[in-house]
Design a protein around this motif. Structure first.
Motif, PDB file in Angstrom:
ATOM      1  N   ARG A  96      11.851   1.687   5.523  1.00 45.53           N
ATOM      2  CA  ARG A  96      11.619   2.598   6.384  1.00 45.53           C
ATOM      3  C   ARG A  96      10.652   3.669   6.094  1.00 45.53           C
ATOM      4  N   ASN A  97       9.676   3.427   5.134  1.00 45.80           N
ATOM      5  CA  ASN A  97       9.007   4.346   4.600  1.00 45.80           C
ATOM      6  C   ASN A  97       7.221   3.966   5.051  1.00 45.80           C
ATOM      7  N   ILE A  98       7.087   2.488   4.719  1.00 44.23           N
ATOM      8  CA  ILE A  98       5.516   2.142   4.402  1.00 44.23           C
ATOM      9  C   ILE A  98       4.898   2.450   5.504  1.00 44.23           C
ATOM     10  N   ILE A  99       5.347   2.249   6.978  1.00 42.51           N
ATOM     11  CA  ILE A  99       4.409   2.466   8.068  1.00 42.51           C
ATOM     12  C   ILE A  99       3.940   3.789   8.136  1.00 42.51           C
ATOM     13  N   THR A 100       4.732   4.700   8.027  1.00 40.43           N
ATOM     14  CA  THR A 100       4.367   6.177   7.986  1.00 40.43           C
ATOM     15  C   THR A 100       3.495   6.478   7.006  1.00 40.43           C
ATOM     16  N   LEU A 101       3.932   5.978   5.910  1.00 41.97           N
ATOM     17  CA  LEU A 101       3.013   6.445   4.434  1.00 41.97           C
ATOM     18  C   LEU A 101       1.560   5.864   4.975  1.00 41.97           C
ATOM     19  N   LEU A 102       1.361   4.530   5.380  1.00 44.02           N
ATOM     20  CA  LEU A 102       0.079   3.952   5.386  1.00 44.02           C
ATOM     21  C   LEU A 102      -0.542   4.835   6.620  1.00 44.02           C
ATOM     22  N   ASP A 103       0.088   5.104   7.606  1.00 43.26           N
ATOM     23  CA  ASP A 103      -0.426   6.044   8.823  1.00 43.26           C
ATOM     24  C   ASP A 103      -0.926   7.409   8.042  1.00 43.26           C
ATOM     25  N   GLU A 104      -0.150   7.733   7.314  1.00 47.37           N
ATOM     26  CA  GLU A 104      -0.838   9.307   6.586  1.00 47.37           C
ATOM     27  C   GLU A 104      -1.792   9.166   5.662  1.00 47.37           C
ATOM     28  N   ILE A 105      -1.792   7.981   4.998  1.00 44.19           N
ATOM     29  CA  ILE A 105      -3.139   7.669   4.198  1.00 44.19           C
ATOM     30  C   ILE A 105      -4.055   7.530   4.967  1.00 44.19           C
ATOM     31  N   ASN A 106      -3.947   6.828   5.898  1.00 43.54           N
ATOM     32  CA  ASN A 106      -5.419   6.402   6.872  1.00 43.54           C
ATOM     33  C   ASN A 106      -5.819   7.737   7.315  1.00 43.54           C
ATOM     34  N   PHE A 107      -4.852   8.519   7.887  1.00 41.68           N
ATOM     35  CA  PHE A 107      -5.062   9.797   8.438  1.00 41.68           C
ATOM     36  C   PHE A 107      -5.930  10.709   7.496  1.00 41.68           C
ATOM     37  N   SER A 108      -5.286  10.966   6.478  1.00 41.70           N
ATOM     38  CA  SER A 108      -5.724  11.721   5.284  1.00 41.70           C
ATOM     39  C   SER A 108      -7.146  11.219   4.736  1.00 41.70           C
ATOM     40  N   LEU A 109      -7.290  10.014   5.077  1.00 45.72           N
ATOM     41  CA  LEU A 109      -8.660   9.465   4.394  1.00 45.72           C
ATOM     42  C   LEU A 109      -9.654   9.276   5.438  1.00 45.72           C
ATOM     43  N   LYS A 110      -9.406  10.082   6.859  1.00 42.86           N
ATOM     44  CA  LYS A 110     -10.124   9.397   8.035  1.00 42.86           C
ATOM     45  C   LYS A 110     -11.759   9.725   7.765  1.00 42.86           C
ATOM     46  N   ASN A 111     -12.308  10.451   6.754  1.00 41.75           N
ATOM     47  CA  ASN A 111     -13.686  10.894   6.609  1.00 41.75           C
ATOM     48  C   ASN A 111     -13.962  10.196   5.354  1.00 41.75           C
ATOM     49  N   PHE A 112     -13.058   9.032   4.947  1.00 43.92           N
ATOM     50  CA  PHE A 112     -13.635   8.103   3.885  1.00 43.92           C
ATOM     51  C   PHE A 112     -13.879   6.867   4.516  1.00 43.92           C
ATOM     52  N   TYR A 113     -14.797   5.851   4.215  1.00 46.69           N
ATOM     53  CA  TYR A 113     -14.835   4.731   4.944  1.00 46.69           C
ATOM     54  C   TYR A 113     -14.715   3.414   3.792  1.00 46.69           C
ATOM     55  N   ASN A 114     -14.939   3.828   2.531  1.00 46.21           N
ATOM     56  CA  ASN A 114     -15.110   2.508   1.549  1.00 46.21           C
ATOM     57  C   ASN A 114     -13.860   2.631   0.625  1.00 46.21           C
ATOM     58  N   TYR A 115     -12.737   2.465   1.030  1.00 46.70           N
ATOM     59  CA  TYR A 115     -11.725   2.249   0.233  1.00 46.70           C
ATOM     60  C   TYR A 115     -10.662   0.857   0.547  1.00 46.70           C
ATOM     61  N   GLU A 116      -9.918   0.430  -0.215  1.00 56.66           N
ATOM     62  CA  GLU A 116      -9.107  -0.591   0.111  1.00 56.66           C
ATOM     63  C   GLU A 116      -7.651   0.222  -0.364  1.00 56.66           C
ATOM     64  N   ILE A 117      -6.666  -0.491   0.193  1.00 54.20           N
ATOM     65  CA  ILE A 117      -5.345  -0.196   0.006  1.00 54.20           C
ATOM     66  C   ILE A 117      -4.512  -1.464  -0.428  1.00 54.20           C
ATOM     67  N   ILE A 118      -4.216  -1.581  -1.650  1.00 55.04           N
ATOM     68  CA  ILE A 118      -3.459  -2.848  -2.411  1.00 55.04           C
ATOM     69  C   ILE A 118      -1.956  -2.384  -2.337  1.00 55.04           C
TER      70      ILE A 118
ATOM     71  N   ASP B  21      13.020  -5.628   4.761  1.00 61.16           N
ATOM     72  CA  ASP B  21      12.185  -6.424   5.489  1.00 61.16           C
ATOM     73  C   ASP B  21      10.534  -6.039   5.191  1.00 61.16           C
ATOM     74  N   THR B  22      10.392  -5.065   3.973  1.00 59.10           N
ATOM     75  CA  THR B  22       9.090  -4.338   3.697  1.00 59.10           C
ATOM     76  C   THR B  22       8.002  -5.408   3.732  1.00 59.10           C
ATOM     77  N   PHE B  23       8.018  -6.765   3.029  1.00 59.07           N
ATOM     78  CA  PHE B  23       7.033  -7.707   3.036  1.00 59.07           C
ATOM     79  C   PHE B  23       6.726  -8.121   4.466  1.00 59.07           C
ATOM     80  N   LYS B  24       7.389  -8.448   5.469  1.00 57.81           N
ATOM     81  CA  LYS B  24       7.587  -9.077   6.755  1.00 57.81           C
ATOM     82  C   LYS B  24       6.892  -7.770   7.234  1.00 57.81           C
ATOM     83  N   ILE B  25       7.203  -6.595   7.217  1.00 55.51           N
ATOM     84  CA  ILE B  25       6.489  -5.759   8.118  1.00 55.51           C
ATOM     85  C   ILE B  25       4.763  -5.281   7.668  1.00 55.51           C
TER      86      ILE B  25
END
Length: 167
Positions: free
Chosen positions: A13-35, A44-48
């Motif tokens: 229920r949370n992961i897509i929103t969290l990833l969208d928020e992270i990517n938005f918050s880091l829109k001025n950063f280019y060189n990072y990875e999310i593990i 269905d977390t893994f499947k999503i």
């Protein structure tokens, strides 16, 4: 360059929103990875997450449920960068705080760890009170004036972290 490590257990229920928020918050950063380390979720977390096509995203799954500490350790071990940022997958930390903590960490070379403090927690009353008591006792013993060691939002050095024994 930095790596964001997110341990997940049943966070469909949370992961897509969290990833969208992270990517938005880091829109001025280019060189990072999310593990992302899925700790053997039974929803269905893994499947999503596995269906996402974000080039910055690396997904791993534990073979058995090993807990948050192991999942964080594994994510850090798999990371490519020296600077590590950890954040929980439950949405209780604001990704908008990542750039602030990262800037403070980078601009203060003598500081080896920058940690967030949870405000307006969405936990049960018992969990909040237990955490406050534990933090108070720990802070009194260590005399470090840290209000919230349990907050998962942290920035630190990978090699220093991996030099500590895992338990």
């Amino acid at each position: 360059m930095f790596s964001i490590v997110i341990p997940l257990f049943n966070e469909q229920r949370n992961i897509i929103t969290l990833l969208d928020e992270i990517n938005f918050s880091l829109k001025n950063f280019y060189n990072y990875e999310i593990i992302i380390i899925d700790d053997c979720s039974i929803d269905d977390t893994f499947k999503i997450v596995s269906k996402l096509t974000n080039k910055k995203l690396r997904l791993y799954k534990n073979n058995i449920n090993r807990g948050q500490s192991f999942s964080i350790w594994r994510g850090i071990e798999k990371s490519s960068n020296e600077i590590i940022i950890t954040i929980d997958g439950d949405g209780q930390n604001d990704p908008d705080d990542i750039p602030k903590l990262l800037e403070y960490y980078i601009n203060n070379q003598n500081i080896k760890l920058v940690g967030g403090i949870r405000k307006n927690r969405k936990d049960t009353f018992v969990k909040i009170i237990s955490s406050k008591i534990a933090n108070y006792i720990r802070s009194r013993i260590l005399k470090d004036e840290c209000n919230d060691t349990g907050c998962s939002l942290k920035v630190f050095n990978k090699n220093i972290f991996l030099s500590f024994p895992f338990f």
